[in-house]
Every structure is written in structure tokens, then in C-alpha cells.
Design an enzyme around this catalytic site. Sequence first.
Site, mmCIF file in Angstrom:
data_model
loop_
_atom_site.group_PDB
_atom_site.id
_atom_site.type_symbol
_atom_site.label_atom_id
_atom_site.label_comp_id
_atom_site.label_asym_id
_atom_site.label_seq_id
_atom_site.Cartn_x
_atom_site.Cartn_y
_atom_site.Cartn_z
ATOM 1 N N CYS A 2 0.878 -1.170 0.000
ATOM 2 C CA CYS A 2 0.000 0.000 0.000
ATOM 3 C C CYS A 2 0.908 1.210 0.000
ATOM 4 O O CYS A 2 1.617 1.466 0.976
ATOM 5 C CB CYS A 2 -0.903 0.009 1.233
ATOM 6 S SG CYS A 2 -1.934 1.492 1.353
ATOM 7 N N GLU A 105 -3.916 1.508 -6.153
ATOM 8 C CA GLU A 105 -3.014 0.410 -6.501
ATOM 9 C C GLU A 105 -2.917 0.351 -8.016
ATOM 10 O O GLU A 105 -3.846 0.775 -8.710
ATOM 11 C CB GLU A 105 -3.526 -0.914 -5.921
ATOM 12 C CG GLU A 105 -2.502 -2.019 -5.917
ATOM 13 C CD GLU A 105 -1.193 -1.632 -5.237
ATOM 14 O OE1 GLU A 105 -0.245 -1.251 -5.972
ATOM 15 O OE2 GLU A 105 -1.122 -1.685 -3.998
#
Length: 222
Positions: A2, A105
Site C-alpha cells: 500500500c 493500486e
Amino acid sequence: MCGRFTITDPIEEIMERYYASIAEGYEYKPNYNAAPMQFIPTIIGSKDGNRLGSLRWGLVPNWAKDEKIGNKMINARAETLTEKPAFKRLISSKRCIIPCSGFYEWKKDGSVKQPMRILMKDDSIFSLAGLYDTWIDPEGNKLSTCTIITTEPNSLMADIHDRMPVILRPQDEADWLNKESDKESVLRLLSPHEADEMIAYKVDSAVGNVRNNNEELIREVS
């Protein structure tokens, strides 16, 4: 991993969401492209209640010789928390929450990487599980930092990336912040979030540049 996220909600809503007071000197502003090495909003539990303040993203363990180690410590794998020297002592009492309205992402599509934004279907604030520590430099200056814990992907994320941040269920947040919680019980909270509560959509590649930070970054693109 992340490596980017958003927190764009008004500070009043964040405070109400976590029953939190503001740490002294903290000034909040919406962030459409939160990135490592930035100071990010965090919630820490204390005997006087939850506090909303900021920690620098990229953990610097208190035993580190150089703060540059933080560049390599933006994430901590849930599966190995109790083994890694930087994290195993923190899981017992230095847990925090990173309020989040969505995270980014990059999905591989052939030779191209398409940025995606992932969030809750109801567009609500959600909680990323984190750990924090305080490092003191040779001159005695303190630096408080954090890392975001990641886990295996759920069915939504598996099509995008092989990791995802740990998202705490609202009913588990108090246990996570409580310094008296049993270590084994909080470790059990580090599992993939329910995929059917989440959605993902494509966003513009401009999000890849950390200097870009505006509302256009979260708009869906075709």
C-alpha cells in the site's frame, strides 16, 4: 503493498467517526495523494481517549541508526509481524489507525500499469491498521513514524495486486487501539476485508506523480 491513499473528509467527520480529540499543534488538510515520507493523519488510543494527530509514513524503529530506513518501512506484512525486529515489539502496545477514504493500486495490463482507486461502496471512512514508533536523533530531536500493515488480497483485490492493506472492521477498532488488548487477539484481526463491501475503479495516471494532489485524481476515467 500500500503506497498511496486518500483522506479527504472534513476533520469534523473524522473526529466524530473515531470519537477523537485533536492532538496539540495538529493541522489537518484533505489529501488526495498521500505518499510515503509525508505526515499523514493517524488515530492513537490513550487513557484520555482517542487522539487525532499525524505521524510520518515510513517507520523508523527506535533502535535505528539512521532515519533513512523509513523509506523501506512503509508497509509491514501481517504474516511476519511477530518475527521482524522492527515490528514485533510494537504489535503489543504501539498500534494506530490511519483514517482512509480510498487507496490506490496499480493493475498490470500487459506492459501498462493502470492506477485504480479502491474504496467502500458507501464511500465511508475506513480504518487502515498501522504500527508506530518514536525515534530520537543524536541531537535529541524526536521523530514519530508509522507503517501500514498489509495482508493477502481479497477477491476484489486479487485481480489488481497480490497484497492489500489491512482494513479493520468498525467493531474491531476499539480493540486495536486499546493498549491493554491481548496480542494474540489483535493479530487475529489482520485478515482481508470483505470484498463485497468494496469497489474499485480506474483513475488518471497523474496520480503516479506525488506532486499532483487535487480532486481530479479521484475521478473515474473510462
